[in-house]
Design an enzyme around this catalytic site. Structure first.
Site, mmCIF file in Angstrom:
data_model
loop_
_atom_site.group_PDB
_atom_site.id
_atom_site.type_symbol
_atom_site.label_atom_id
_atom_site.label_comp_id
_atom_site.label_asym_id
_atom_site.label_seq_id
_atom_site.Cartn_x
_atom_site.Cartn_y
_atom_site.Cartn_z
ATOM 1 N N ARG A 101 0.868 -1.184 0.000
ATOM 2 C CA ARG A 101 0.000 0.000 0.000
ATOM 3 C C ARG A 101 0.897 1.223 0.000
ATOM 4 O O ARG A 101 1.694 1.411 0.934
ATOM 5 C CB ARG A 101 -0.923 0.003 1.219
ATOM 6 C CG ARG A 101 -1.619 1.337 1.415
ATOM 7 C CD ARG A 101 -2.732 1.282 2.426
ATOM 8 N NE ARG A 101 -3.870 0.566 1.877
ATOM 9 C CZ ARG A 101 -5.101 0.595 2.406
ATOM 10 N NH1 ARG A 101 -5.335 1.301 3.495
ATOM 11 N NH2 ARG A 101 -6.079 -0.082 1.851
ATOM 12 N N HIS A 128 -7.283 1.061 -6.400
ATOM 13 C CA HIS A 128 -7.421 0.135 -5.266
ATOM 14 C C HIS A 128 -8.019 -1.171 -5.816
ATOM 15 O O HIS A 128 -9.163 -1.516 -5.532
ATOM 16 C CB HIS A 128 -8.311 0.756 -4.184
ATOM 17 C CG HIS A 128 -8.257 0.073 -2.858
ATOM 18 N ND1 HIS A 128 -7.454 -1.028 -2.602
ATOM 19 C CD2 HIS A 128 -8.920 0.330 -1.685
ATOM 20 C CE1 HIS A 128 -7.628 -1.408 -1.342
ATOM 21 N NE2 HIS A 128 -8.505 -0.604 -0.778
ATOM 22 N N GLN A 131 -9.765 -3.988 -3.634
ATOM 23 C CA GLN A 131 -11.105 -3.621 -3.165
ATOM 24 C C GLN A 131 -12.149 -3.962 -4.226
ATOM 25 O O GLN A 131 -13.239 -4.440 -3.910
ATOM 26 C CB GLN A 131 -11.154 -2.124 -2.848
ATOM 27 C CG GLN A 131 -12.485 -1.652 -2.323
ATOM 28 C CD GLN A 131 -12.790 -2.157 -0.921
ATOM 29 O OE1 GLN A 131 -11.976 -2.029 -0.029
ATOM 30 N NE2 GLN A 131 -13.961 -2.743 -0.729
ATOM 31 N N ASP A 224 -17.303 7.040 -1.631
ATOM 32 C CA ASP A 224 -16.075 6.843 -0.857
ATOM 33 C C ASP A 224 -15.777 8.169 -0.157
ATOM 34 O O ASP A 224 -16.379 9.205 -0.484
ATOM 35 C CB ASP A 224 -14.921 6.448 -1.801
ATOM 36 C CG ASP A 224 -13.623 6.176 -1.046
ATOM 37 O OD1 ASP A 224 -13.682 5.818 0.144
ATOM 38 O OD2 ASP A 224 -12.541 6.327 -1.654
ATOM 39 N N CYS A 264 -16.210 1.210 0.350
ATOM 40 C CA CYS A 264 -15.014 0.439 0.703
ATOM 41 C C CYS A 264 -14.669 0.551 2.183
ATOM 42 O O CYS A 264 -14.012 -0.323 2.729
ATOM 43 C CB CYS A 264 -13.840 0.848 -0.174
ATOM 44 S SG CYS A 264 -13.226 2.512 0.141
ATOM 45 N N ARG A 292 -13.141 -8.948 1.194
ATOM 46 C CA ARG A 292 -11.720 -8.651 0.954
ATOM 47 C C ARG A 292 -10.896 -9.915 1.179
ATOM 48 O O ARG A 292 -9.960 -10.210 0.428
ATOM 49 C CB ARG A 292 -11.237 -7.539 1.909
ATOM 50 C CG ARG A 292 -11.878 -6.177 1.699
ATOM 51 C CD ARG A 292 -11.487 -5.557 0.371
ATOM 52 N NE ARG A 292 -10.045 -5.414 0.236
ATOM 53 C CZ ARG A 292 -9.304 -4.423 0.764
ATOM 54 N NH1 ARG A 292 -9.895 -3.464 1.439
ATOM 55 N NH2 ARG A 292 -7.998 -4.371 0.567
HETATM 56 N N1 NVA Z 1 -9.966 6.606 -1.240
HETATM 57 C C1 NVA Z 1 -9.605 6.155 0.099
HETATM 58 C C2 NVA Z 1 -9.769 4.674 0.204
HETATM 59 C C3 NVA Z 1 -9.464 4.099 1.555
HETATM 60 C C4 NVA Z 1 -9.574 2.606 1.597
HETATM 61 C C5 NVA Z 1 -8.187 6.575 0.398
HETATM 62 O O1 NVA Z 1 -7.320 6.458 -0.482
HETATM 63 O O2 NVA Z 1 -7.921 7.030 1.515
HETATM 64 N N1 CP Z 2 -11.163 -0.440 2.336
HETATM 65 C C1 CP Z 2 -9.904 -0.468 2.789
HETATM 66 O O1 CP Z 2 -8.942 -0.665 2.060
HETATM 67 O O2 CP Z 2 -9.803 -0.298 4.149
HETATM 68 P P1 CP Z 2 -8.451 -0.089 4.983
HETATM 69 O O3 CP Z 2 -7.925 1.266 4.665
HETATM 70 O O4 CP Z 2 -8.884 -0.227 6.417
HETATM 71 O O5 CP Z 2 -7.477 -1.165 4.587
#
Ligand code: NVA
Ligand code: CP
Length: 309
Positions: A101, A128, A131, A224, A264, A292
């Site tokens: 990540r 992502h 997801q 989101d 998500c 997931r």
């Molecule tokens: N769009 C959000 C998704 C979190 C799972 C982010 O990047 O923070």
């Molecule tokens: N949806 C998702 O990726 O959640 P986290 O940020 O908790 O991993």
């Protein structure tokens, strides 16, 4: 041959369907596959916070007979001290896959270009894709299939989630609508890629600024956070710009009566979605969060099988 999963279209639509079929099988028979028996280790690296991704990869890797090694960037040499390329070369001597990540998509590409083990994008600024495997599995479970369904995303159209909905949704034969202010429209190259994929799957992508138009008759309603990780400094501006793009009870009433709501997570109730919607009967967010696990296990099994081809 080593295959990586850096964005939703790192696999073909047929491969996406194959992984989703496998995910459903593994959900029904959780302990069936042990490709990581040994145990073999998978490195799971986080430059950003996570609950779901961290837990689902850790649990999933253990389910597959392996051992998850969770690495936070702050306590490693990544993040400015060592390049993704050198990190990749070190890791491949000891682990069977790398899950990461991060911020820039380019880092993932450098990691993948310098290793013979699969690299998985566990969220970047651009996509992502893990997801989306979970979300498509959830849609299949509740709607029977994805082909021909209309999925409408509301809010930050240039976010990682919106980009992944556009690409993966079209790959799954869906009609994807993105409702956002013009300044928050998805990136042009992502739309161009989706349009190209749509020619082979029967899906489509439509960009809108009008939320009512986007919601009309939709089968799947999605949103989101308005402030993705890394965008915290833009918070006030984003709350102002995206304020009209909330998924409200009224907006849900324009969708199909049996429309499902997905998110998500984590969610900011009262901002991108009304609490009555996300906590209401049309919301399937807990199935989505559970999926997931099953979707990523299927992905890892599939990627490890390609190593043997
Ligand atoms: N769009 C959000 C998704 C979190 C799972 C982010 O990047 O923070
Ligand atoms: N949806 C998702 O990726 O959640 P986290 O940020 O908790 O991993």
């Amino acid at each position: 041959m080593t295959r990586h999963f850096l964005r939703d279209d790192s696999i073909t639509p047929a491969e996406q369907a194959e992984i989703l079929d496998l995910a459903a099988e593994l959900k029904a028979d959780r302990w069936r596959e042990k490709p990581l028996a040994g145990p073999q280790t998978v490195a799971v690296i986080f430059d950003k916070s996570s609950t779901r991704t961290r837990v689902s990869f850790a649990v999933g890797i253990a389910d597959l007979g392996g051992s998850p090694l969770i690495i936070t960037t702050a306590s490693s040499q990544l993040g400015g001290k060592e390049t993704p390329a050198d990190t990749a070369r070190v890791l491949e001597r000891q682990v069977s896959a790398i899950v990461w990540r991060t911020y820039a998509q380019e880092g993932l590409e450098q990691m993948a270009a310098n290793t013979t083990v699969p690299v998985v994008n566990a969220l970047s600024d651009d996509f992502h894709p893990c997801q989306l495997l979970a979300d498509l599995l959830t849609i299949r479970e509740h709607k029977g299939a994805t082909q021909g369904l209309t999925m409408s995303f509301f809010g930050d159209g240039k976010s990682n989630m919106a980009h992944s909905y556009v690409i993966a949704g079209v790959m799954a034969g869906m009609h994807v609508r993105v409702a956002s202010p013009a300044d928050y429209a998805p990136r042009a190259d992502v739309i161009a890629d989706a349009d190209e994929i749509a020619k082979t799957t029967g899906g489509s992508v439509t960009l809108l600024t009008d939320v009512n138009e986007a919601a009309a008759g939709a089968d799947v309603m999605v949103t989101d956070t308005w402030v993705s990780m890394g965008k915290e400094e833009e918070k006030l501006e984003r709350l102002r710009d995206l304020g009209g793009y909330k998924v409200t009870t009224e907006l849900m009433q324009l969708a199909q009566p049996d429309a499902m709501f997905i998110h998500c997570l984590p969610a900011d109730r009262g901002y991108e979605v009304d609490a009555e919607v996300i906590d209401g009967p049309q919301s399937v967010i807990w199935d989505e969060a559970e999926n997931r696990l099953h979707a990523q296990k299927a992905l890892l099994v599939w990627l490890l099988r390609q190593q043997a081809v």
